[in-house]
Design an enzyme around this catalytic site. Structure first.
Site, PDB file in Angstrom:
ATOM      1  N   GLY A 136       0.852  -1.170   0.000  1.00  0.00           N
ATOM      2  CA  GLY A 136       0.000   0.000   0.000  1.00  0.00           C
ATOM      3  C   GLY A 136       0.896   1.230   0.000  1.00  0.00           C
ATOM      4  O   GLY A 136       1.735   1.389   0.887  1.00  0.00           O
ATOM      5  N   HIS A 309      23.234 -35.625  16.956  1.00  0.00           N
ATOM      6  CA  HIS A 309      24.538 -36.183  16.615  1.00  0.00           C
ATOM      7  C   HIS A 309      24.916 -35.872  15.174  1.00  0.00           C
ATOM      8  O   HIS A 309      24.126 -36.085  14.256  1.00  0.00           O
ATOM      9  CB  HIS A 309      24.545 -37.720  16.762  1.00  0.00           C
ATOM     10  CG  HIS A 309      23.860 -38.222  17.984  1.00  0.00           C
ATOM     11  ND1 HIS A 309      24.452 -38.248  19.216  1.00  0.00           N
ATOM     12  CD2 HIS A 309      22.617 -38.715  18.168  1.00  0.00           C
ATOM     13  CE1 HIS A 309      23.611 -38.746  20.107  1.00  0.00           C
ATOM     14  NE2 HIS A 309      22.481 -39.031  19.488  1.00  0.00           N
TER      15      HIS A 309
END
Length: 397
Positions: A136, A309
């Site tokens: 806008g 891991h």
């Protein structure tokens, strides 16, 4: 300044992260996004906050209660989300017959600019952008806003509407606006009437961010983590190295061989290491785990997420209780060095970022040695098999 904060929407462009929480409650630097909005408003002079809630409203209520940072808090309910004017209409019953501010609960603002907005009311927050036709756009003459034009082909300026307003008291009676072409009651129609009825000033915002899509959540964390100051309250092994502005909350643990390069926050219950590497603007939420030989870079891990891991996670967002199997690797860079794209509401959209990894909804689980391509999104509860390579987003459909 009495201030309405709009926090009722479903945040569909942010899915899968918003499938089980409202977008304003997504984590930014250890707090909900909307808490930063509220804090900026209070620092700017907000005397009372009214949150307009709807989707997953209890999450907002339980966090803010009846007072936040010494300012009274109330709530109004927007039962069905029918636009911003409709949201404000739901909230005006809680307001005194005085001027009022309206802020979006999924936007970040700097407090100094909001203070200027409050002082100059009636006013609208403005911001200069390179491609205004996607927003806008404010039509400004001699410092006065004459109207706002939505996504024009030929923008009247490069100054856009940020959705931050101060309206005069009579505007509380101007909210019964007709539906727009997209079927919503738009607050911009109220702004246009204010421009006709009184003088509306465009107040430039020094810093502003609309957090509407997942990569913008990363940007929000980059902004707010950069403001953090070093604070070490958790348990930190003598062999760990913490560089820069790192916050380790009480109850967090940093094991031997860990290197953390801030800005970063490790919230209560987090464990890192041994021999892990955390760098970039990274938020490790409550009860998260970054395990042995894991590298996490510029990412957000939400409550209970585990990367246990031998994994790499870069420029990514992991929802609550995500579990990455050993060896899971995230790609975050295209070979052609073009911006990474990500699926938003079924369409591939450029993130504008050269590096962007993955977005995982709550409860995602990957098998060992999973490979996730740059820009992939995994729906809530999605799983992968061992050694699987995921090249496209996995949605509920």
């Amino acid at each position: 300044m009495q201030t309405l904060i709009l926090a009722a929407g479903q945040g569909t462009r942010m899915r899968p992260l918003t499938e089980q929480r409202p977008k304003p409650m997504l984590p930014v630097a250890g707090q909900p996004l909307v808490a930063h909005t509220a804090t900026a408003a209070i620092n700017a002079g907000a005397s009372r906050l009214v949150f307009v809630v709807g989707y997953e409203a209890d999450a907002v209520r339980s966090y803010f209660g009846t007072e936040f940072n010494g300012v009274p808090v109330e709530y109004a309910v927007q039962d069905t989300q029918q636009g911003t004017a409709d949201a404000v209409r739901a909230g005006v019953a809680k307001l005194a017959d005085e001027p009022f501010a309206v802020l979006n609960g999924d936007n970040l603002y700097d407090s100094e600019s909001l203070a200027g907005l409050f002082e100059c009311g009636p006013s609208v927050g403005s911001y200069r952008v390179e491609q205004p036709s996607a927003y806008g756009v404010l039509d400004i003459t001699d410092g006065r806003v004459t109207k706002v034009v939505e996504k024009p082909d030929t923008p009247p300026s490069d100054v856009i509407n940020t959705g931050a307003y101060v309206f005069p008291a009579p505007a509380q009676d101007w909210l019964d606006v007709e539906q727009s072409e997209r079927g919503e009651h738009e607050l911009t129609d109220v702004l246009n009437r204010a421009c006709q009825e009184t003088t509306v000033t465009a107040v430039p915002l020094h810093r502003w961010l609309d957090v509407g899509r997942p990569w913008e959540l990363l940007e929000a964390n980059e902004w707010k983590l950069d403001e953090c100051q070093r604070q070490l309250n958790g348990e930190i092994h003598d062999d760990a190295k913490l560089r820069g502005n790192v916050i380790v909350e009480s109850g967090a643990t940093v094991d031997a061989g860990v290197v953390i390069e801030g800005p970063a926050i490790l919230q209560a219950g987090t464990t890192v290491g041994p021999n892990a590497y955390v760098r970039g603007a990274t938020l490790l939420g409550p009860d998260t785990t970054v395990g042995h030989s894991v590298e996490v870079k510029n990412s957000v891990l939400m409550r209970g997420a585990t990367v246990g891991h031998l994994s790499y996670v870069g420029d990514s967002i992991l929802g609550r209780d995500v579990n990455f199997g050993a060896g899971t690797t995230v790609a975050n860079l295209r070979h052609d060095e073009m911006p990474v794209t990500c699926e938003v509401k079924g369409e591939q959209v450029s993130t504008g970022r050269r590096k962007f990894g993955v977005v995982c909804g709550d409860g995602v689980k990957t098998g060992i040695n999973t490979s996730l391509n740059a820009g992939v999104s995994l729906a809530t509860g999605a799983t992968t098999a061992p050694n699987e390579t995921v090249l496209r987003s996995v949605t509920d459909d």
